[in-house]
Design a protein around this motif. Structure first.
Motif, PDB file in Angstrom:
ATOM      1  N   TRP A  44      15.344  -4.409  -5.362  1.00 37.82           N
ATOM      2  CA  TRP A  44      17.144  -4.769  -5.597  1.00 37.82           C
ATOM      3  C   TRP A  44      17.669  -4.249  -7.180  1.00 37.82           C
ATOM      4  N   ARG A  45      18.353  -3.999  -7.623  1.00 41.41           N
ATOM      5  CA  ARG A  45      18.840  -3.787  -8.842  1.00 41.41           C
ATOM      6  C   ARG A  45      19.236  -2.264  -9.563  1.00 41.41           C
TER       7      ARG A  45
ATOM      8  N   ASN B 176      12.921  -7.339 -12.914  1.00 40.38           N
ATOM      9  CA  ASN B 176      12.818  -8.097 -11.518  1.00 40.38           C
ATOM     10  C   ASN B 176      12.966  -7.137 -10.738  1.00 40.38           C
ATOM     11  N   ALA B 177      13.587  -5.514 -10.568  1.00 40.46           N
ATOM     12  CA  ALA B 177      13.368  -4.870  -9.660  1.00 40.46           C
ATOM     13  C   ALA B 177      13.166  -4.993  -8.553  1.00 40.46           C
TER      14      ALA B 177
ATOM     15  N   TYR C 130       8.091  -7.858  -9.900  1.00 38.51           N
ATOM     16  CA  TYR C 130       8.002  -6.781 -10.868  1.00 38.51           C
ATOM     17  C   TYR C 130       8.772  -6.117 -11.204  1.00 38.51           C
ATOM     18  N   ASP C 131       8.536  -5.889 -12.393  1.00 35.41           N
ATOM     19  CA  ASP C 131       9.514  -4.653 -13.242  1.00 35.41           C
ATOM     20  C   ASP C 131       9.362  -3.434 -12.711  1.00 35.41           C
ATOM     21  N   LEU C 132      10.290  -2.838 -12.994  1.00 33.86           N
ATOM     22  CA  LEU C 132       9.601  -1.834 -11.924  1.00 33.86           C
ATOM     23  C   LEU C 132       9.594  -0.280 -14.116  1.00 33.86           C
ATOM     24  N   VAL C 133       8.552   0.364 -14.108  1.00 33.59           N
ATOM     25  CA  VAL C 133       8.903   1.030 -15.905  1.00 33.59           C
ATOM     26  C   VAL C 133       9.064   2.385 -15.039  1.00 33.59           C
ATOM     27  N   VAL C 134       9.660   3.656 -15.174  1.00 31.22           N
ATOM     28  CA  VAL C 134       9.681   4.570 -14.676  1.00 31.22           C
ATOM     29  C   VAL C 134       9.788   5.705 -15.912  1.00 31.22           C
ATOM     30  N   ASP C 135       9.166   6.504 -16.067  1.00 35.52           N
ATOM     31  CA  ASP C 135       9.809   7.545 -17.663  1.00 35.52           C
ATOM     32  C   ASP C 135       9.617   6.433 -18.794  1.00 35.52           C
ATOM     33  N   GLY C 136       9.592   5.754 -19.437  1.00 32.99           N
ATOM     34  CA  GLY C 136      10.011   4.862 -20.517  1.00 32.99           C
ATOM     35  C   GLY C 136      11.126   3.984 -20.887  1.00 32.99           C
ATOM     36  N   GLN C 137      11.714   3.647 -19.204  1.00 30.63           N
ATOM     37  CA  GLN C 137      12.860   2.962 -19.064  1.00 30.63           C
ATOM     38  C   GLN C 137      12.326   1.359 -17.731  1.00 30.63           C
TER      39      GLN C 137
ATOM     40  N   SER D  14       0.787  -1.164   0.166  1.00 33.03           N
ATOM     41  CA  SER D  14       0.133   0.157   0.135  1.00 33.03           C
ATOM     42  C   SER D  14       0.886   0.958   0.089  1.00 33.03           C
ATOM     43  N   LYS D  15       2.055   1.208   0.789  1.00 34.73           N
ATOM     44  CA  LYS D  15       3.006   2.603   0.477  1.00 34.73           C
ATOM     45  C   LYS D  15       3.610   2.866  -0.972  1.00 34.73           C
ATOM     46  N   VAL D  16       3.768   1.834  -2.217  1.00 36.66           N
ATOM     47  CA  VAL D  16       4.318   1.263  -2.936  1.00 36.66           C
ATOM     48  C   VAL D  16       3.583   1.694  -4.284  1.00 36.66           C
ATOM     49  N   THR D  17       4.425   3.228  -5.469  1.00 37.23           N
ATOM     50  CA  THR D  17       2.755   3.660  -6.562  1.00 37.23           C
ATOM     51  C   THR D  17       3.318   2.556  -7.057  1.00 37.23           C
ATOM     52  N   GLN D  18       1.853   1.335  -7.093  1.00 36.52           N
ATOM     53  CA  GLN D  18       1.645   0.214  -7.834  1.00 36.52           C
ATOM     54  C   GLN D  18       1.937   0.937  -9.976  1.00 36.52           C
ATOM     55  N   ALA D  19       1.627   1.974 -10.153  1.00 36.42           N
ATOM     56  CA  ALA D  19       1.670   2.967 -11.840  1.00 36.42           C
ATOM     57  C   ALA D  19       2.692   2.230 -11.548  1.00 36.42           C
ATOM     58  N   TYR D  20       3.878   2.462 -11.336  1.00 37.48           N
ATOM     59  CA  TYR D  20       5.488   1.886 -11.452  1.00 37.48           C
ATOM     60  C   TYR D  20       5.986   0.910 -11.752  1.00 37.48           C
ATOM     61  N   LEU D  21       5.082  -0.304 -11.044  1.00 35.61           N
ATOM     62  CA  LEU D  21       5.427  -1.710 -11.290  1.00 35.61           C
ATOM     63  C   LEU D  21       4.100  -2.320 -12.022  1.00 35.61           C
ATOM     64  N   ARG D  22       5.326  -3.834 -12.393  1.00 30.42           N
ATOM     65  CA  ARG D  22       4.682  -4.655 -13.975  1.00 30.42           C
ATOM     66  C   ARG D  22       4.547  -5.690 -13.704  1.00 30.42           C
ATOM     67  N   PRO D  23       4.200  -6.267 -13.911  1.00 31.75           N
ATOM     68  CA  PRO D  23       4.069  -8.318 -12.957  1.00 31.75           C
ATOM     69  C   PRO D  23       5.303  -8.094 -14.045  1.00 31.75           C
TER      70      PRO D  23
END
Length: 96
Positions: free
Chosen positions: A89-90, A67-68, A56-63, A31-40
């Motif tokens: 991590w990563r 598995n971060a 989850y992969d992190l997706v931020v500003d198109g990058q 609930s404290k993670v901005t889930q818009a940045y998470l992609r399964p």
């Protein structure tokens, strides 16, 4: 206040009493993670005492940072305190 950031963006932030620290990793409540940045991700790994981790992969500003982030959907009893929590991590900067 523990914070996780990547690519210049705060991904997660929580009060000290809301996070769990296991093996020097800070686990944030989902609930404290901005889930818009998470992609399964389909990636998994197994820990003998925590169970099977999902990622989850992190997706931020198109990058994408593959598995971060990881979590244990059904942690074993020894790690039940991290149910519903996510760690990073990563290249993700996690500060306490």
């Amino acid at each position: 206040m523990p914070t996780a950031s990547w690519n210049g963006v705060v991904i997660a932030q929580a009060a000290d009493d809301q996070v769990q620290v296991v093996e020097n990793n800070i686990y944030f409540p989902l609930s404290k993670v901005t889930q818009a940045y998470l992609r399964p991700s389909s990636h998994t790994s197994i820990c003998p005492w925590k169970g099977t981790a999902s990622y989850y992969d992190l997706v931020v500003d198109g990058q994408t940072n593959a598995n971060a982030a990881w979590y244990y959907p059904q942690p074993k009893d020894a790690a039940k305190q991290i149910a519903g929590h996510v760690a990073f991590w990563r290249g993700v900067n996690v500060e306490r």
